[in-house]
Design a protein around this motif. Structure first.
Motif, short mmCIF file in Angstrom:
data_model
loop_
_atom_site.label_atom_id
_atom_site.label_comp_id
_atom_site.label_asym_id
_atom_site.label_seq_id
_atom_site.Cartn_x
_atom_site.Cartn_y
_atom_site.Cartn_z
N ALA A 60 0.80 -1.07 0.08
CA ALA A 60 0.04 -0.02 -0.05
C ALA A 60 0.92 1.21 -0.12
N ASP A 61 0.38 2.26 -0.71
CA ASP A 61 1.06 3.50 -0.89
C ASP A 61 1.60 4.13 0.68
N SER A 62 0.83 3.95 1.61
CA SER A 62 0.68 4.51 2.94
C SER A 62 2.03 3.69 3.67
N VAL A 63 2.43 2.54 3.32
CA VAL A 63 3.54 1.81 3.95
C VAL A 63 4.86 1.58 3.24
N LYS A 64 4.91 2.00 1.97
CA LYS A 64 6.05 1.92 1.03
C LYS A 64 7.30 2.69 1.76
N GLY A 65 8.44 1.94 1.71
CA GLY A 65 9.66 2.54 2.50
C GLY A 65 9.62 2.13 3.91
N MET A 81 7.76 -3.80 10.52
CA MET A 81 7.28 -2.55 10.34
C MET A 81 8.00 -1.37 11.07
N ASN A 82 8.59 -0.62 10.39
CA ASN A 82 9.59 0.53 11.02
C ASN A 82 8.73 2.00 11.04
N ASN A 83 9.29 2.87 11.53
CA ASN A 83 8.84 4.09 11.58
C ASN A 83 7.26 4.31 11.68
N LEU A 84 6.80 3.47 12.71
CA LEU A 84 5.35 3.48 13.01
C LEU A 84 4.74 4.79 13.47
N ASN A 85 3.55 4.98 12.86
CA ASN A 85 2.69 6.25 13.51
C ASN A 85 1.37 5.70 13.88
N ALA A 86 0.65 6.67 14.36
CA ALA A 86 -0.61 6.29 14.88
C ALA A 86 -1.58 5.75 13.78
N GLU A 87 -1.52 6.09 12.60
CA GLU A 87 -2.54 5.63 11.36
C GLU A 87 -2.11 4.27 11.18
N ASP A 88 -0.97 3.61 11.70
CA ASP A 88 -0.73 2.46 11.61
C ASP A 88 -1.36 1.37 12.45
N THR A 89 -2.22 1.91 13.37
CA THR A 89 -2.95 1.32 14.26
C THR A 89 -4.10 0.62 14.05
N GLY A 90 -4.02 -0.83 14.34
CA GLY A 90 -5.22 -1.50 13.73
C GLY A 90 -5.07 -3.19 14.04
#
Length: 116
Positions: A60-65, A81-90
């Motif tokens: 997904a574009d939101s997680v590329k890189g 999963m690196n450099n996690l942010n709040a939008e990765d919650t789920g």
């Protein structure tokens, strides 16, 4: 009956890392593809990353890189999963499509919470 069991979820601070694992009850090469999906609270389930039997990957574009899907042994895939942010919650689900029957199988999910 195919079983998929996810593990590795938990609480992590923004900017942190987690590695999810998916253990399959049969060799991953019996599947056309395996993938990770996630579902945030109140949202629909969305594709995060997929790896084909040939080793091709898509994100997904939101997680590329930031995220990397990979194969471990014959029955395991990972999601780094690196450099996690709040939008990765789920809740993160492992999925696999049978090469023989084209049936999609799902694990029960593992919860990832990104919060300070």
């Amino acid at each position: 009956q195919v079983q998929l069991v996810e593990s590795g979820g938990g609480l992590v601070q923004p900017g942190g890392s987690l590695r999810l694992s998916c253990a399959a009850s049969q060799t991953i090469f019996s599947f056309n593809a395996m993938g990770w999906y996630r579902q945030a609270p109140g949202e629909q389930r969305e594709l995060v990353a997929v790896i084909t039997s040939g080793g091709s990957t898509n994100y997904a574009d939101s997680v590329k890189g930031r995220f990397t899907i990979s194969r471990g042994d014959a029955k395991t895939i990972y999601l780094q999963m690196n450099n996690l942010n709040a939008e990765d919650t789920g809740v993160y689900y492992c999925s696999a499509r049978s090469r023989a029957t084209q049936t999609d199988y799902w694990g029960k999910g593992t919860l990832v919470t990104v919060s300070s």
